[in-house]
Design a protein around this motif. Sequence first.
Motif, short mmCIF file in Angstrom:
data_model
loop_
_atom_site.label_atom_id
_atom_site.label_comp_id
_atom_site.label_asym_id
_atom_site.label_seq_id
_atom_site.Cartn_x
_atom_site.Cartn_y
_atom_site.Cartn_z
N VAL A 192 -58.06 87.34 -69.32
CA VAL A 192 -58.40 87.91 -70.63
C VAL A 192 -57.59 87.22 -71.73
O VAL A 192 -58.12 86.84 -72.77
N HIS A 193 -56.29 87.03 -71.49
CA HIS A 193 -55.43 86.34 -72.46
C HIS A 193 -55.87 84.90 -72.64
O HIS A 193 -55.92 84.38 -73.75
N ILE A 194 -56.20 84.25 -71.56
CA ILE A 194 -56.61 82.84 -71.63
C ILE A 194 -57.87 82.69 -72.48
O ILE A 194 -57.97 81.77 -73.29
N GLU A 195 -58.82 83.60 -72.36
CA GLU A 195 -60.04 83.54 -73.18
C GLU A 195 -59.72 83.73 -74.66
O GLU A 195 -60.26 83.02 -75.51
N VAL A 196 -58.85 84.67 -74.98
CA VAL A 196 -58.46 84.89 -76.37
C VAL A 196 -57.71 83.67 -76.90
O VAL A 196 -57.94 83.22 -78.02
N ALA A 197 -56.84 83.11 -76.08
CA ALA A 197 -56.06 81.93 -76.48
C ALA A 197 -56.98 80.74 -76.78
O ALA A 197 -56.69 79.95 -77.69
N LYS A 198 -58.08 80.62 -76.06
CA LYS A 198 -59.04 79.53 -76.33
C LYS A 198 -59.62 79.66 -77.74
O LYS A 198 -59.83 78.66 -78.42
N TYR A 199 -59.88 80.87 -78.16
CA TYR A 199 -60.38 81.09 -79.52
C TYR A 199 -59.28 80.77 -80.54
O TYR A 199 -59.51 80.05 -81.50
N ILE A 200 -58.10 81.30 -80.30
CA ILE A 200 -56.99 81.15 -81.24
C ILE A 200 -56.63 79.69 -81.45
O ILE A 200 -56.38 79.25 -82.59
N VAL A 201 -56.60 78.90 -80.42
CA VAL A 201 -56.20 77.50 -80.54
C VAL A 201 -57.13 76.73 -81.49
O VAL A 201 -56.70 75.80 -82.16
N ASN A 202 -58.38 77.14 -81.58
CA ASN A 202 -59.34 76.45 -82.44
C ASN A 202 -59.20 76.80 -83.92
O ASN A 202 -59.65 76.04 -84.77
N ILE A 203 -58.61 77.94 -84.23
CA ILE A 203 -58.48 78.37 -85.62
C ILE A 203 -57.03 78.32 -86.11
O ILE A 203 -56.76 78.56 -87.27
N LEU A 204 -56.13 77.96 -85.23
CA LEU A 204 -54.70 78.01 -85.50
C LEU A 204 -54.21 76.79 -86.28
O LEU A 204 -54.54 75.67 -85.95
N ASP A 205 -53.43 77.06 -87.32
CA ASP A 205 -52.72 76.00 -88.03
C ASP A 205 -51.30 75.87 -87.49
O ASP A 205 -50.82 74.78 -87.25
N ASN A 206 -50.64 77.03 -87.28
CA ASN A 206 -49.27 77.03 -86.78
C ASN A 206 -48.96 78.39 -86.19
O ASN A 206 -49.58 79.39 -86.55
N GLN A 207 -47.98 78.40 -85.29
CA GLN A 207 -47.51 79.67 -84.73
C GLN A 207 -46.03 79.56 -84.41
O GLN A 207 -45.50 78.47 -84.17
N VAL A 208 -45.38 80.71 -84.45
CA VAL A 208 -43.97 80.83 -84.08
C VAL A 208 -43.84 82.08 -83.24
O VAL A 208 -44.44 83.11 -83.55
N SER A 209 -43.08 81.99 -82.17
CA SER A 209 -42.90 83.12 -81.30
C SER A 209 -41.42 83.52 -81.22
O SER A 209 -40.55 82.65 -81.21
N LEU A 210 -41.18 84.82 -81.19
CA LEU A 210 -39.84 85.35 -81.00
C LEU A 210 -39.91 86.35 -79.88
O LEU A 210 -40.60 87.36 -79.97
N ARG A 211 -39.20 86.07 -78.80
CA ARG A 211 -39.16 86.96 -77.63
C ARG A 211 -37.76 87.50 -77.48
O ARG A 211 -36.79 86.76 -77.58
N TYR A 212 -37.68 88.79 -77.19
CA TYR A 212 -36.36 89.39 -77.05
C TYR A 212 -36.43 90.60 -76.12
O TYR A 212 -37.48 91.16 -75.87
N LYS A 213 -35.25 90.98 -75.63
CA LYS A 213 -35.12 92.17 -74.81
C LYS A 213 -34.70 93.30 -75.73
O LYS A 213 -33.64 93.26 -76.36
N SER A 214 -35.55 94.32 -75.82
CA SER A 214 -35.30 95.46 -76.68
C SER A 214 -34.33 96.42 -76.00
O SER A 214 -34.46 96.71 -74.81
N LEU A 215 -33.38 96.91 -76.76
CA LEU A 215 -32.42 97.86 -76.23
C LEU A 215 -32.83 99.30 -76.49
O LEU A 215 -32.15 100.23 -76.10
N ASP A 216 -33.97 99.49 -77.18
CA ASP A 216 -34.47 100.85 -77.47
C ASP A 216 -35.07 101.50 -76.26
O ASP A 216 -35.70 100.95 -75.47
#
Length: 95
Positions: free
Chosen positions: A71-95
């Motif tokens: 499911v994610h791979i299909e969505v990513a195929k769409y996104i890659v065609n319309i994407l100019d740039n992306q930035v990701s921030l991953r973290y471990k939440s302490l909440d």
Amino acid sequence: MIVNNLFIRLKERNNENIEKTRVILLSMKGKIETLLDLKVEIDISKGDYDLMLITKYNSINDLNAYLSHPVHIEVAKYIVNILDNQVSLRYKSLD
């Protein structure tokens, strides 16, 4: 809990494309077992990015399972065609 924030800038930055992208991203909700929560926010300030995808997982392994899920791979195929740039921030939440 692992949180992944993905900031997305579209090639064509208009309201129609932003809303369509938001709907497509939200379509993953409830379809990927390891995905605990999913939100999509639209930048109202018209800054550097148009949308922010916020996803949550129990572990980094669950995040990796999400990334390789069909499911994610299909969505990513769409996104890659319309994407100019992306930035990701991953973290471990302490909440």
